[in-house]
Design a protein around this motif. Structure first.
Motif, PDB file in Angstrom:
ATOM      1  N   TYR A 135      17.637  52.816   7.727  1.00  0.00           N
ATOM      2  CA  TYR A 135      16.174  53.196   7.878  1.00  0.00           C
ATOM      3  C   TYR A 135      16.197  52.000   7.423  1.00  0.00           C
ATOM      4  O   TYR A 135      16.390  50.786   7.103  1.00  0.00           O
ATOM      5  CB  TYR A 135      15.058  54.209   7.045  1.00  0.00           C
ATOM      6  CG  TYR A 135      16.198  56.290   7.052  1.00  0.00           C
ATOM      7  CD1 TYR A 135      15.105  56.792   7.893  1.00  0.00           C
ATOM      8  CD2 TYR A 135      17.161  55.957   6.761  1.00  0.00           C
ATOM      9  CE1 TYR A 135      15.520  57.995   7.847  1.00  0.00           C
ATOM     10  CE2 TYR A 135      17.737  57.138   6.433  1.00  0.00           C
ATOM     11  CZ  TYR A 135      17.208  58.682   6.608  1.00  0.00           C
ATOM     12  OH  TYR A 135      17.248  59.817   7.396  1.00  0.00           O
ATOM     13  N   TYR A 143      15.379  62.509   0.610  1.00  0.00           N
ATOM     14  CA  TYR A 143      15.474  62.689   1.472  1.00  0.00           C
ATOM     15  C   TYR A 143      14.136  62.954   2.939  1.00  0.00           C
ATOM     16  O   TYR A 143      13.865  63.350   3.815  1.00  0.00           O
ATOM     17  CB  TYR A 143      16.569  63.041   2.570  1.00  0.00           C
ATOM     18  CG  TYR A 143      18.502  62.877   1.444  1.00  0.00           C
ATOM     19  CD1 TYR A 143      18.133  60.999   1.477  1.00  0.00           C
ATOM     20  CD2 TYR A 143      19.119  63.670   1.054  1.00  0.00           C
ATOM     21  CE1 TYR A 143      18.888  60.836   1.107  1.00  0.00           C
ATOM     22  CE2 TYR A 143      20.054  62.857   0.730  1.00  0.00           C
ATOM     23  CZ  TYR A 143      20.279  61.554   0.603  1.00  0.00           C
ATOM     24  OH  TYR A 143      21.470  60.814   0.114  1.00  0.00           O
ATOM     25  N   PRO A 144      13.699  64.278   2.357  1.00  0.00           N
ATOM     26  CA  PRO A 144      12.637  64.645   3.074  1.00  0.00           C
ATOM     27  C   PRO A 144      11.502  63.715   3.317  1.00  0.00           C
ATOM     28  O   PRO A 144      10.494  63.903   3.950  1.00  0.00           O
ATOM     29  CB  PRO A 144      11.537  65.577   2.094  1.00  0.00           C
ATOM     30  CG  PRO A 144      13.151  66.193   0.996  1.00  0.00           C
ATOM     31  CD  PRO A 144      13.778  65.015   1.156  1.00  0.00           C
ATOM     32  N   ALA A 150      12.600  61.940   6.799  1.00  0.00           N
ATOM     33  CA  ALA A 150      12.402  62.253   7.484  1.00  0.00           C
ATOM     34  C   ALA A 150      10.794  62.356   7.766  1.00  0.00           C
ATOM     35  O   ALA A 150       9.644  62.460   8.936  1.00  0.00           O
ATOM     36  CB  ALA A 150      12.371  63.675   7.243  1.00  0.00           C
ATOM     37  N   GLU A 210      13.432  67.421  11.636  1.00  0.00           N
ATOM     38  CA  GLU A 210      13.012  66.567  10.754  1.00  0.00           C
ATOM     39  C   GLU A 210      14.018  67.127   9.725  1.00  0.00           C
ATOM     40  O   GLU A 210      14.412  66.588   8.620  1.00  0.00           O
ATOM     41  CB  GLU A 210      11.780  67.185   9.398  1.00  0.00           C
ATOM     42  CG  GLU A 210      10.878  66.452   9.855  1.00  0.00           C
ATOM     43  CD  GLU A 210       9.017  66.712   9.571  1.00  0.00           C
ATOM     44  OE1 GLU A 210       9.000  65.674   8.628  1.00  0.00           O
ATOM     45  OE2 GLU A 210       8.433  67.846  10.186  1.00  0.00           O
ATOM     46  N   HIS A 250      17.666  66.325   9.905  1.00  0.00           N
ATOM     47  CA  HIS A 250      17.618  64.231   9.731  1.00  0.00           C
ATOM     48  C   HIS A 250      17.936  65.122   7.721  1.00  0.00           C
ATOM     49  O   HIS A 250      18.932  64.133   8.045  1.00  0.00           O
ATOM     50  CB  HIS A 250      15.939  63.952   9.724  1.00  0.00           C
ATOM     51  CG  HIS A 250      15.855  63.362  11.170  1.00  0.00           C
ATOM     52  ND1 HIS A 250      14.870  62.435  11.551  1.00  0.00           N
ATOM     53  CD2 HIS A 250      16.310  63.653  11.898  1.00  0.00           C
ATOM     54  CE1 HIS A 250      14.800  62.422  12.422  1.00  0.00           C
ATOM     55  NE2 HIS A 250      16.213  62.979  13.018  1.00  0.00           N
ATOM     56  N   VAL A 251      17.173  65.727   7.363  1.00  0.00           N
ATOM     57  CA  VAL A 251      17.295  66.133   5.906  1.00  0.00           C
ATOM     58  C   VAL A 251      18.864  65.591   5.498  1.00  0.00           C
ATOM     59  O   VAL A 251      19.813  65.514   4.929  1.00  0.00           O
ATOM     60  CB  VAL A 251      17.140  66.965   5.302  1.00  0.00           C
ATOM     61  CG1 VAL A 251      16.660  66.820   4.429  1.00  0.00           C
ATOM     62  CG2 VAL A 251      14.841  66.124   5.470  1.00  0.00           C
ATOM     63  N   ASP A 269      21.621  63.313   6.134  1.00  0.00           N
ATOM     64  CA  ASP A 269      21.284  62.375   5.328  1.00  0.00           C
ATOM     65  C   ASP A 269      21.830  63.012   4.092  1.00  0.00           C
ATOM     66  O   ASP A 269      23.189  62.323   3.367  1.00  0.00           O
ATOM     67  CB  ASP A 269      20.280  62.091   5.304  1.00  0.00           C
ATOM     68  CG  ASP A 269      19.395  61.235   5.897  1.00  0.00           C
ATOM     69  OD1 ASP A 269      19.962  60.456   6.715  1.00  0.00           O
ATOM     70  OD2 ASP A 269      18.348  60.864   5.871  1.00  0.00           O
ATOM     71  N   ARG A 298      22.521  57.189   9.170  1.00  0.00           N
ATOM     72  CA  ARG A 298      21.098  57.059  10.309  1.00  0.00           C
ATOM     73  C   ARG A 298      20.514  56.257   8.736  1.00  0.00           C
ATOM     74  O   ARG A 298      20.233  55.943   7.655  1.00  0.00           O
ATOM     75  CB  ARG A 298      20.490  58.329   9.773  1.00  0.00           C
ATOM     76  CG  ARG A 298      20.782  59.263  10.332  1.00  0.00           C
ATOM     77  CD  ARG A 298      20.192  60.647  10.349  1.00  0.00           C
ATOM     78  NE  ARG A 298      18.531  60.928  10.497  1.00  0.00           N
ATOM     79  CZ  ARG A 298      17.926  60.914  10.907  1.00  0.00           C
ATOM     80  NH1 ARG A 298      18.509  60.792  12.288  1.00  0.00           N
ATOM     81  NH2 ARG A 298      16.676  60.257  10.708  1.00  0.00           N
TER      82      ARG A 298
END
Lengths: 110, 168
Positions: free
Chosen positions: A77, A49-50, A53, B32, B35-36, B39, A75
């Protein structure tokens, strides 16, 4: 040995994430499952996940939000043109590395 | 039932907050981090739904949490390594310099050096500088997906503009 394996895997996670997205767009958990379905490529969410991002920030992947039945919007991608270009470069370097290491191993076996 | 729902939500929030704190320590921006954690929350919700449907209990969320990474695992960091331009090194690294765009930056700087030398010795180096900067621009465009490639494009474009203005 575990530390070495962790470092080795960490180095290729970004390549694997980009390569997995080449198959088509996916949301984070779906991407984890896509990678986990391949022997030896199971990676944890704290690695992936990082990276997603960061890849988004760098413009290598693009995000589309869609409603989720269970939580916040998912989300999705997908690779951008820049992402596909980066993937080709990384694949090229990875192949070089792989060939070099294989050459060493072959030398050992002779 | 309502208590369970609230407790499940509280446990998820605690977990996400702990991850957010670790990511803050890692220097990730607010966007960021969101976002993490979005998820992660989606994954938690999906796993919870697969396990218990709409009737998740605290025991269910604890079981799901046990399958997930500890928040501290996010501290292993995911920082893009800085790639310095390769101004020195052996000849065999030219291919890499071509790929990472640093050759474009080097050529753009060479053009500037030639221009300065020409200025000092009052020699007309504009054609040489033009050729060097066009080459730098082409190499920069070839490596445009890299930051050095983009820097090469910017530098050589600037030099070409300066050159055109100076000679017109």
């Amino acid at each position: 040995m575990r530390s070495w394996i962790a470092q080795l895997r960490k180095g290729v996670v970004e390549l694997c994430v980009l390569a997995a997205l080449r198959q088509g767009e996916a949301y984070g958990y779906q991407l984890l499952q896509r990678l986990g379905a391949i022997d030896g490529l199971a990676v944890s969410e704290s690695s992936v996940y990082p990276i997603l991002a960061r890849l988004t920030k760098e413009g290598l992947v693009k995000v589309r939000a869609a409603a989720s039945p269970n939580g916040p919007p998912r989300r999705y991608y997908r690779l951008t043109a820049m992402g596909r270009s980066r993937l080709r470069e990384m694949q090229h370097h990875f192949n070089d590395l792989q060939q070099g290491v294989n050459q060493l191993f072959d030398g050992d076996n002779k | 039932m309502t208590d369970d729902k609230a407790n499940v939500q509280q446990r998820i929030d605690q977990y996400l907050d702990a991850i957010d704190r670790v990511l803050t320590g890692e220097g990730l921006s607010r966007t960021e981090r969101r976002h993490v954690t979005d998820d992660v929350e989606n994954q938690v919700r999906d796993m919870l739904a697969q396990r218990a449907g709409d009737t998740a209990t605290v025991a269910d969320i604890e079981a799901v949490m046990a399958e997930l990474d500890e928040p501290e695992a996010y501290s292993q960091g995911d920082k893009a390594p800085e790639e310095p331009p390769a101004f020195v090194g052996d000849v065999s690294s030219w291919d890499r310099r071509l790929d990472d765009g640093s050759l474009s930056v080097m050529l753009a700087m060479l053009g500037l050096a030639v221009l300065i030398i020409g200025f000092i010795f009052r020699a007309n180096t504009s054609i040489a500088v033009f050729v060097i900067e066009v080459a730098a621009l082409v190499l920069g465009v070839m490596a445009r997906s890299t930051k050095w490639g983009r820097l090469g494009i910017a530098r050589s474009s600037l030099m070409l503009i300066v050159l055109v203005l100076a000679t017109s």
